[in-house]
Design an enzyme around this catalytic site. Structure first.
Site, PDB file in Angstrom:
ATOM      1  N   CYS A 259      22.500  -7.015  24.630  1.00 59.61           N
ATOM      2  CA  CYS A 259      22.998  -8.266  24.066  1.00 59.61           C
ATOM      3  C   CYS A 259      21.961  -8.771  23.065  1.00 59.61           C
ATOM      4  O   CYS A 259      21.073  -8.026  22.651  1.00 59.61           O
ATOM      5  CB  CYS A 259      23.285  -9.291  25.160  1.00 59.61           C
ATOM      6  SG  CYS A 259      21.849  -9.711  26.180  1.00 59.61           S
ATOM      7  N   THR A 260      22.026 -10.023  22.674  1.00 55.27           N
ATOM      8  CA  THR A 260      21.143 -10.541  21.630  1.00 55.27           C
ATOM      9  C   THR A 260      19.687 -10.607  22.067  1.00 55.27           C
ATOM     10  O   THR A 260      18.797 -10.078  21.394  1.00 55.27           O
ATOM     11  CB  THR A 260      21.604 -11.940  21.183  1.00 55.27           C
ATOM     12  OG1 THR A 260      22.975 -11.885  20.800  1.00 55.27           O
ATOM     13  CG2 THR A 260      20.767 -12.431  20.007  1.00 55.27           C
TER      14      THR A 260
END
Length: 344
Positions: free
Chosen positions: A198-199
């Site tokens: 994810c980020t």
């Protein structure tokens, strides 16, 4: 001192524009047991306010999740204040890859039920039983194995503008929807190596624990997410397997990682990966718009919104009275976006 902001947004944004010093955009998170989230929130607010820290921070019994902007000259003092809390001592700080210093303009710290809304109500679920961390080098090596499955645990509008090579999208609008979908989509691959990312790491860490909870065996997640991966890969001169732009949840709306533009303007179809919010304050829909369409439609997502912004401000205010658009700032639901763009 008041433990919340009392200054108007217009004044705060103007003050930010007039700053002459450099800022660093930083994100961090930690899953931990916080017995009194409100007391911790108030203490943190006082510490960060005095250091001119801006940003968005969520605190819950399960931990903390933060995206902030720190004056460069206060960075050491900020780190010392953060590390003064035992469960945060030595925590990894993800420094933005592509930063203009204007990511946030006010400090907001909120107490929530969870730092990541997940929809999990199983009392036997244990976030601490999570997958194995992969650093940049380890990610590249495992990703080179053709049998490895790479799963993107971000929303579809994040995946749209940038993702890792061969990454699978979990086609959903929310993380809570993605978790059971990921289990269902991967049910025939329980013994394969699966990498989740994810980020900044917070979502894929919880997702990796959820996959293990559901009987998967070889689960990995990218340490520090896309941000840490990119910084480390550049430092170590490793091949960067991420293509396009990394979407971020602040005023930048994205940071450039790869030179490729892999998405299109939602109005004309031209290559574009610039997100914007509809100029109609009663809509504020997040969508991708090229410069030509921004000029043609005055920053609006549809003809209906374009008509609204032509009205006097008093009329616009009447039209949007009572509308809650708070969640639309970062909500580009496929279901909501499609009928609007079809008006063109």
């Amino acid at each position: 001192m008041a433990l919340h902001n009392r200054v108007s947004a217009e004044v705060l944004k103007q003050q930010l524009a007039e700053e002459t010093f450099e800022r660093k955009t930083v994100s961090f998170y930690q899953y931990a047991n916080i017995e009194d989230p409100q007391a911790f929130r108030d203490q943190l607010y006082t510490q960060f306010f005095n250091l001119q820290v801006f940003g968005r921070i969520y605190v819950a019994h399960e931990g903390i999740n933060a995206q902030i902007s720190v004056p460069a000259h206060n960075f050491d003092a900020f780190r010392e204040a953060l590390y003064s809390h035992s469960f945060l001592h030595g925590i990894r700080l993800n420094v933005a890859v592509d930063d203009n210093g204007k990511s946030f303009w006010v400090l907001k710290i909120k107490v929530r039920d969870k730092i990541v809304a997940d929809g999990i109500d199983d009392p036997t679920f244990n976030i601490m039983n999570r997958g194995q961390y992969l650093d940049a080098k380890g990610f590249n090596e495992l990703a080179d194995d053709k049998d490895t499955i790479i799963i993107d645990m971000r929303n579809h509008y994040e995946y749209e503008v940038g993702h890792f090579e061969n990454a699978i999208e979990i086609p959903s609008d929310t993380f809570r929807e993605q978790l059971p979908m990921a289990v269902e989509m991967m049910k025939d691959n329980k013994d394969k190596n699966i990498i989740m990312y994810c980020t900044g790491g917070i979502r894929c860490e919880k997702a990796s624990a959820y996959m293990l909870h559901n009987g998967f065996k070889n689960i990995y997640h990218l340490e520090g997410g896309i941000i840490e991966y990119t910084n480390k890969a550049r430092q170590q001169e490793l091949p960067i397997k991420f293509k396009g732009k990394n979407f971020v949840f602040d005023d930048r709306l994205g940071e450039r990682i790869g030179d490729e533009i892999i998405s299109q303007c939602h109005q004309c179809g031209a290559p574009c990966d610039s997100h914007t919010n509809c100029a109609n304050e009663g809509c504020h829909l997040l969508f991708i718009q090229c410069e030509a369409c921004a000029a043609k439609h005055q920053g609006c997502c549809s003809e209906a919104c374009h008509d609204v912004v032509q009205l006097p401000l008093e009329e616009q205010e009447k039209l949007r009275k009572g509308i809650d658009k708070g969640q639309m700032i970062f909500n580009k639901s496929k279901q909501r976006l499609r009928p609007r763009l079809n008006q063109e």
